[in-house]
Design an enzyme around this catalytic site. Structure first.
Site, mmCIF file in Angstrom:
data_model
loop_
_atom_site.group_PDB
_atom_site.id
_atom_site.type_symbol
_atom_site.label_atom_id
_atom_site.label_comp_id
_atom_site.label_asym_id
_atom_site.label_seq_id
_atom_site.Cartn_x
_atom_site.Cartn_y
_atom_site.Cartn_z
ATOM 1 N N CYS A 57 0.815 -1.220 0.000
ATOM 2 C CA CYS A 57 0.000 0.000 0.000
ATOM 3 C C CYS A 57 0.849 1.271 0.000
ATOM 4 O O CYS A 57 0.524 2.252 -0.669
ATOM 5 C CB CYS A 57 -0.963 0.001 1.175
ATOM 6 N N HIS A 163 -2.276 0.981 7.153
ATOM 7 C CA HIS A 163 -2.526 1.150 5.722
ATOM 8 C C HIS A 163 -2.052 2.533 5.282
ATOM 9 O O HIS A 163 -1.966 3.473 6.089
ATOM 10 C CB HIS A 163 -4.023 1.004 5.445
ATOM 11 N N ASP A 181 -8.333 4.803 -1.726
ATOM 12 C CA ASP A 181 -7.777 3.570 -1.183
ATOM 13 C C ASP A 181 -7.112 2.751 -2.286
ATOM 14 O O ASP A 181 -7.760 2.338 -3.255
ATOM 15 C CB ASP A 181 -8.891 2.753 -0.520
#
Length: 500
Positions: A57, A163, A181
């Site tokens: 991520c 994240h 995201d």
């Protein structure tokens, strides 16, 4: 045998999040756009990508932002293309380690800096929620700055732990931020209350023991003029950063130094091997057929700035001392001799043309390139100043590639290069070593015992009265050097607040 179904996405917990593609999410987008807080969204969405590994991520968020900012990675991705991809972000942490363990906020900031971006990174204990809101509001009204957040998913009632994702916009009326995201296989983009995002960032990352946070990524505004750069793509950077910052000050304390030439001898005689891989001047290479016989406006502007930097380096008193030292008969450092031996126009032209051909053909490592011929030409349109271009034909077993190297040079050297085709008209060992000395921290010289000499050195390495372009060049190198030293000492997570 029963087939394993696996997982296909997750239902986005709402509230607290509002899905971007929902009716309410669309209305928030329209209002935020009208309010001027979606300016960076369109660049980001143009380069939006899904992380290719569950733990990538941070890498996906950063490569997306770097591409949105149009930062040139300076090395190829695939084929002839220079492009940021997760696989390119490997200079601060091995990809296999990231794949298995994830990555920290400090290491993502390290990668951003190493990639050539300007980075301002903050943990939640180094800023307030009002600071964060101010930064989000500022960046979302611009295409030149983007925010990457490091947060824990739990406050959003989402599955998972730590994240990273970029912020794509801000809705002032509801105080909500749009999270793009990068785990799109799991959750779609969504709006969240900024206060809840702060709470999600204000959690401890167990890998470091420090709070999570956010970073502002932007372009270095003077990047187009940069003539010199330090490289962490070669193993030499570890030894070089240690030598320059740790060892040189000690050597200067221990020697009986009486003049500037002796100072230079102390600094350069013990310089590590392969230091030529550590500091480089930035060349621009293009296919000959793409360039034609002239230069674009952008190429002219970049070359003009680089030529001004080169001219200003040559004007410094330190440059004259370095040139004198390099020309002395007592030059005995083998590492330096090897560096200078390659410091001739034919050698550099052939080497750079081969590298350019590798880059443009995408055949790096697959074929052996040989530069069969190089020549130095001047391109001059009516009313323009001459531009020095080194052209070469690079051949392999299967074909050839004609490339041009656009060379920053001074009016004096243009006459030499474009007239007789001889001489060294490009950035060379004397000015490269000069700017490296200028970039060293001020405390480097403090151990010199001779007070008069110490004052002379301080005057020679001072950039207070030099051209602003050279000042920025030195500041850029100094930031790179200090940052690489922190990377070597594994202090990027501890010293996060000083990254910028």
């Amino acid at each position: 045998m029963m087939a394993l179904a696996g997982l296909y996405r997750r239902v986005l917990p709402s509230p607290p999040a509002i899905e971007f593609a929902s009716a309410e999410g669309k209305q928030l987008f329209i209002e935020a756009l009208q309010g001027g807080h979606m300016e960076g969204f369109f660049k980001l969405i143009s380069y939006f990508q899904t992380q290719s590994e569950p733990a990538y991520c941070g890498l996906a968020s950063l490569s997306m932002v770097l591409n949105a900012l149009a930062i040139d990675p300076g090395r190829k991705w695939k084929g002839p293309w220079r492009w940021f991809d997760e696989s390119m972000l490997d200079c601060c942490e091995p990809l296999e380690k990231v794949k298995s363990e994830g990555i920290t906020l400090g290491k993502v900031a390290c990668l951003a800096q190493c990639a050539g971006a300007k980075v301002d990174a903050f943990r939640t204990n180094q800023a307030t929620i009002n600071d964060f809101r101010k930064y989000v509001m500022s960046c979302t009204t611009s295409e030149d700055c983007h925010v990457i957040t490091s947060y824990h998913r739990a406050p959003f009632k989402q599955t998972g732990t730590g994240h990273f994702s970029p912020i794509g916009g801000y809705h002032a009326g509801t105080d909500m931020a749009l999270i793009l995201d990068v785990a799109r296989f799991k959750y779609p983009p969504h709006w969240v209350p900024l206060t809840l995002l702060w709470e999600a960032m204000d959690t401890i990352d167990e890998a470091t023991g420090h709070p999570r946070g956010f970073m502002l990524i932007s372009r270095v505004q003077t990047a187009s003029s940069l003539l010199y750069t330090l490289s962490c793509k070669h193993d030499s950077w570890v030894g070089m950063s240690k030598y320059l910052i740790d060892d040189v000050p000690v050597l200067l304390k221990s020697e009986d130094i009486k003049d500037v030439q002796k100072v230079l001898s102390v600094v350069f005689t013990s310089i590590p091997a392969n230091f030529g891989e550590f500091i480089k001047w930035v060349a621009e290479v293009r296919r000959k057929e793409d360039g034609g016989s002239g230069l674009s406006k952008e190429e002219k502007e970049r070359l003009s700035l680089k030529e001004e930097v080169l001219k200003q380096v040559h004007k410094t008193g330190l440059f004259k001392h370095v040139a004198e030292w390099l020309s002395s008969a007592n030059l005995c450092c083998q590492n330096l001799q090897a560096f200078i031996k390659k410091d001739t126009l034919p050698e550099i032209a052939a080497n750079v043309c081969c590298q350019g051909a590798e880059l443009l053909t995408g055949q790096s490592g697959l074929h052996r390139f040989c530069c069969s011929a190089t020549c130095v030409n001047c391109l001059k349109a009516e009313g323009d100043t001459p531009v020095t271009v080194v052209s070469g034909t690079v051949v392999t077993g299967s074909g050839e590639q004609s490339v041009d190297m656009l060379v920053p040079s001074s009016p004096e050297t243009q006459r030499i290069c474009c007239g007789s085709g001889s001489g060294n008209c490009i950035p060379a060992s004397n000015d490269i070593l000069t700017v490296l000395l200028l970039a060293l921290p001020q405390h480097t010289w403090s151990g010199i015992k001779e007070e008069k000499l110490l004052l002379e050195i301080y005057d020679l390495v001072s950039t207070d009265n030099v051209h602003p372009l050279l000042q920025e060049e030195v500041r850029h190198l100094r930031r790179q050097l200090q940052f690489l030293k922190r990377c070597q000492d594994k202090r990027v997570d501890e010293d996060l607040g000083t990254l910028s």
